[in-house]
Every structure is written in C-alpha cells, then in structure tokens.
Design a protein around this motif. Structure first.
Motif, PDB file in Angstrom:
ATOM      1  N   SER A 288       0.838  -1.213   0.000  1.00 44.28           N
ATOM      2  CA  SER A 288       0.000   0.000   0.000  1.00 44.28           C
ATOM      3  C   SER A 288       0.872   1.263   0.000  1.00 44.28           C
ATOM      4  N   GLU A 289       2.013   1.224   0.680  1.00 44.72           N
ATOM      5  CA  GLU A 289       2.935   2.366   0.686  1.00 44.72           C
ATOM      6  C   GLU A 289       3.545   2.556  -0.702  1.00 44.72           C
ATOM      7  N   GLU A 290       3.873   1.469  -1.355  1.00 48.05           N
ATOM      8  CA  GLU A 290       4.427   1.556  -2.707  1.00 48.05           C
ATOM      9  C   GLU A 290       3.402   2.136  -3.680  1.00 48.05           C
ATOM     10  N   VAL A 291       2.147   1.708  -3.556  1.00 49.02           N
ATOM     11  CA  VAL A 291       1.078   2.238  -4.412  1.00 49.02           C
ATOM     12  C   VAL A 291       0.942   3.743  -4.212  1.00 49.02           C
ATOM     13  N   MET A 292       0.937   4.190  -2.957  1.00 48.76           N
ATOM     14  CA  MET A 292       0.824   5.625  -2.660  1.00 48.76           C
ATOM     15  C   MET A 292       2.012   6.412  -3.228  1.00 48.76           C
TER      16      MET A 292
ATOM     17  N   LYS B 190      -6.352  10.853 -13.594  1.00 42.87           N
ATOM     18  CA  LYS B 190      -6.338   9.403 -13.359  1.00 42.87           C
ATOM     19  C   LYS B 190      -6.037   9.093 -11.895  1.00 42.87           C
ATOM     20  N   VAL B 191      -5.112   9.809 -11.301  1.00 42.25           N
ATOM     21  CA  VAL B 191      -4.767   9.604  -9.897  1.00 42.25           C
ATOM     22  C   VAL B 191      -5.988   9.874  -9.024  1.00 42.25           C
ATOM     23  N   THR B 192      -6.685  10.954  -9.303  1.00 42.95           N
ATOM     24  CA  THR B 192      -7.889  11.291  -8.538  1.00 42.95           C
ATOM     25  C   THR B 192      -8.951  10.206  -8.692  1.00 42.95           C
ATOM     26  N   ALA B 193      -9.134   9.715  -9.894  1.00 48.72           N
ATOM     27  CA  ALA B 193     -10.129   8.668 -10.136  1.00 48.72           C
ATOM     28  C   ALA B 193      -9.779   7.395  -9.372  1.00 48.72           C
ATOM     29  N   ILE B 194      -8.511   7.012  -9.370  1.00 47.83           N
ATOM     30  CA  ILE B 194      -8.084   5.805  -8.648  1.00 47.83           C
ATOM     31  C   ILE B 194      -8.270   5.991  -7.147  1.00 47.83           C
ATOM     32  N   GLN B 195      -7.902   7.162  -6.624  1.00 45.22           N
ATOM     33  CA  GLN B 195      -8.027   7.418  -5.195  1.00 45.22           C
ATOM     34  C   GLN B 195      -9.480   7.375  -4.731  1.00 45.22           C
ATOM     35  N   GLU B 196     -10.388   7.867  -5.542  1.00 49.23           N
ATOM     36  CA  GLU B 196     -11.794   7.901  -5.157  1.00 49.23           C
ATOM     37  C   GLU B 196     -12.490   6.557  -5.373  1.00 49.23           C
ATOM     38  N   ALA B 197     -12.071   5.811  -6.386  1.00 51.16           N
ATOM     39  CA  ALA B 197     -12.772   4.571  -6.720  1.00 51.16           C
ATOM     40  C   ALA B 197     -12.249   3.354  -5.949  1.00 51.16           C
ATOM     41  N   LYS B 198     -11.016   3.376  -5.545  1.00 53.80           N
ATOM     42  CA  LYS B 198     -10.395   2.183  -4.953  1.00 53.80           C
ATOM     43  C   LYS B 198      -9.975   2.457  -3.514  1.00 53.80           C
ATOM     44  N   ASP B 199      -9.916   1.393  -2.753  1.00 51.91           N
ATOM     45  CA  ASP B 199      -9.337   1.458  -1.413  1.00 51.91           C
ATOM     46  C   ASP B 199      -7.836   1.231  -1.576  1.00 51.91           C
ATOM     47  N   LEU B 200      -7.052   2.288  -1.408  1.00 55.92           N
ATOM     48  CA  LEU B 200      -5.615   2.219  -1.698  1.00 55.92           C
ATOM     49  C   LEU B 200      -4.867   1.278  -0.748  1.00 55.92           C
TER      50      LEU B 200
ATOM     51  N   LYS C 211      -5.868  -1.650  -0.017  1.00 57.26           N
ATOM     52  CA  LYS C 211      -6.065  -3.022  -0.497  1.00 57.26           C
ATOM     53  C   LYS C 211      -5.813  -3.168  -2.006  1.00 57.26           C
ATOM     54  N   LEU C 212      -5.394  -2.100  -2.648  1.00 55.28           N
ATOM     55  CA  LEU C 212      -5.174  -2.125  -4.096  1.00 55.28           C
ATOM     56  C   LEU C 212      -3.873  -2.857  -4.420  1.00 55.28           C
ATOM     57  N   PRO C 213      -3.944  -3.963  -5.208  1.00 52.00           N
ATOM     58  CA  PRO C 213      -2.711  -4.668  -5.571  1.00 52.00           C
ATOM     59  C   PRO C 213      -1.892  -3.867  -6.580  1.00 52.00           C
ATOM     60  N   MET C 214      -0.601  -4.020  -6.516  1.00 49.58           N
ATOM     61  CA  MET C 214       0.325  -3.303  -7.400  1.00 49.58           C
ATOM     62  C   MET C 214       0.050  -3.639  -8.864  1.00 49.58           C
ATOM     63  N   GLU C 215      -0.274  -4.883  -9.183  1.00 53.18           N
ATOM     64  CA  GLU C 215      -0.530  -5.295 -10.562  1.00 53.18           C
ATOM     65  C   GLU C 215      -1.759  -4.587 -11.137  1.00 53.18           C
ATOM     66  N   GLU C 216      -2.788  -4.431 -10.312  1.00 56.56           N
ATOM     67  CA  GLU C 216      -4.000  -3.738 -10.771  1.00 56.56           C
ATOM     68  C   GLU C 216      -3.706  -2.262 -11.038  1.00 56.56           C
ATOM     69  N   LEU C 217      -2.919  -1.646 -10.172  1.00 58.91           N
ATOM     70  CA  LEU C 217      -2.526  -0.241 -10.370  1.00 58.91           C
ATOM     71  C   LEU C 217      -1.734  -0.087 -11.663  1.00 58.91           C
ATOM     72  N   ILE C 218      -0.766  -0.954 -11.877  1.00 62.12           N
ATOM     73  CA  ILE C 218       0.073  -0.874 -13.078  1.00 62.12           C
ATOM     74  C   ILE C 218      -0.776  -1.070 -14.333  1.00 62.12           C
ATOM     75  N   GLY C 219      -1.693  -2.030 -14.304  1.00 64.02           N
ATOM     76  CA  GLY C 219      -2.576  -2.260 -15.452  1.00 64.02           C
ATOM     77  C   GLY C 219      -3.450  -1.053 -15.746  1.00 64.02           C
ATOM     78  N   SER C 220      -3.984  -0.447 -14.710  1.00 62.95           N
ATOM     79  CA  SER C 220      -4.828   0.742 -14.881  1.00 62.95           C
ATOM     80  C   SER C 220      -4.025   1.909 -15.461  1.00 62.95           C
ATOM     81  N   LEU C 221      -2.802   2.106 -14.950  1.00 61.69           N
ATOM     82  CA  LEU C 221      -1.956   3.198 -15.447  1.00 61.69           C
ATOM     83  C   LEU C 221      -1.514   2.964 -16.890  1.00 61.69           C
ATOM     84  N   MET C 222      -1.220   1.709 -17.233  1.00 61.01           N
ATOM     85  CA  MET C 222      -0.813   1.410 -18.612  1.00 61.01           C
ATOM     86  C   MET C 222      -1.973   1.655 -19.581  1.00 61.01           C
TER      87      MET C 222
END
Length: 162
Positions: free
Chosen positions: A31-35, A48-58, A60-71
């Motif tokens: 979670s610290e790495e995601v932040m 995109k950062v705002t959308a992720i912060q509001e839609a997801k619980d940071l 519990k957000l897995p790193m792979e899901e974050l990377i996929g969303s950013l890509m």
C-alpha cells in the motif's frame, strides 16, 4: 516519473530502487508503494490519480491492478495526443512561378502604391470642393484699433470699413 518516460520504464526504475532499499534493510508495504507511485506521477496524470483514489481502497489495491490501470490510461493518453497532433498538421502548398511571371509581377504596382494613389485622388477632390473654391482668407484683426493696414493709410482703411 520523467516527462518522456513510460509507465513500464517508471515501474522498472521504481522496482530497482525498492529492491535496493530492501537489500539495505528498508522494506515498504504494498500500500505504501502504491501511494508513492501515485504521488510521483506528473500533472498530466492528475485526473487518473484522482479517479483511482476515489474509486479504490488504496490500502487493499494490488500493485498489478494499479500498473494495469496506469498502462491503459497511458495508451489512451498517447492516442489522444496523436489525434490532436494529426489535427494540427496542415499541408502547405506553394505556388510555383517562372522567371517571366516574376518579371511581370515586379512591374505591377504594389498595394502601397494603390493606397497612396487613392489618398491623393481623395485629397485633390476635397481641395476642389466648394469649401475651398473662391474662399477668401481675411485677418481677424480688431477694426477699432487704429493701425495702418498693408493696403494703405488709416483713412483708406476707415473708408473701406464704412
């Protein structure tokens, strides 16, 4: 993240830094790495950062899901930028002339010459108008003052005045 860097390059660099810190004994939770990743994205990623912060619980957000969303966002962003550049591109056509056409064009009067000729014609027409034709310019001297005029003596001046 550098402006010219892609998400994959940024994640690779980030992973190298985190692995180096782990070798030195400093570990981070996922979670610290995601932040940290979200915090260091450039300003064009702000939506995109705002959308992720509001839609997801940071937490519990897995790193792979974050990377996929950013890509995915990066692909859409580059596609929009390319479409914008394609719209901005304009084709320029230049007129080809021969030497004979250039000589003829040099003999033609320029727009400045046309403007000057028009101004001169209007000024001449204005000067020929009724306002200036036959107009006498007289002095505005006070006739009660007894001064000699350029036409003669005081007596002549008084006779003319009467």
């Amino acid at each position: 993240m550098k402006e010219t860097e892609t998400i994959v390059e940024m994640i690779t660099r980030f992973t190298d830094i985190v692995n180096g810190l782990e070798a030195l004994g400093k570990t981070y939770k996922e979670s610290e790495e995601v932040m940290k990743i979200l915090r260091y994205l450039p300003s064009k990623w702000h939506t995109k950062v705002t959308a992720i912060q509001e839609a997801k619980d940071l937490t519990k957000l897995p790193m792979e899901e974050l990377i996929g969303s950013l890509m995915t966002y990066e692909i859409n962003l580059t596609k929009k930028l390319q479409e914008g550049e394609d719209k901005k591109k304009k084709s320029i056509a230049l007129k080809a002339t021969t030497k004979e056409e250039e000589d003829v064009e040099e003999e033609k009067p320029s727009d400045e010459d046309d403007d000057l000729a028009l101004i001169i014609r209007k000024l001449n027409k204005f000067m020929r108008g009724e306002r200036f034709r036959g107009r006498k310019f007289t002095s505005r001297r006070d006739p009660s003052k007894k001064e000699s005029s350029s036409h003669g003596d005081k007596e002549k001046w008084e006779e003319k005045r009467e």
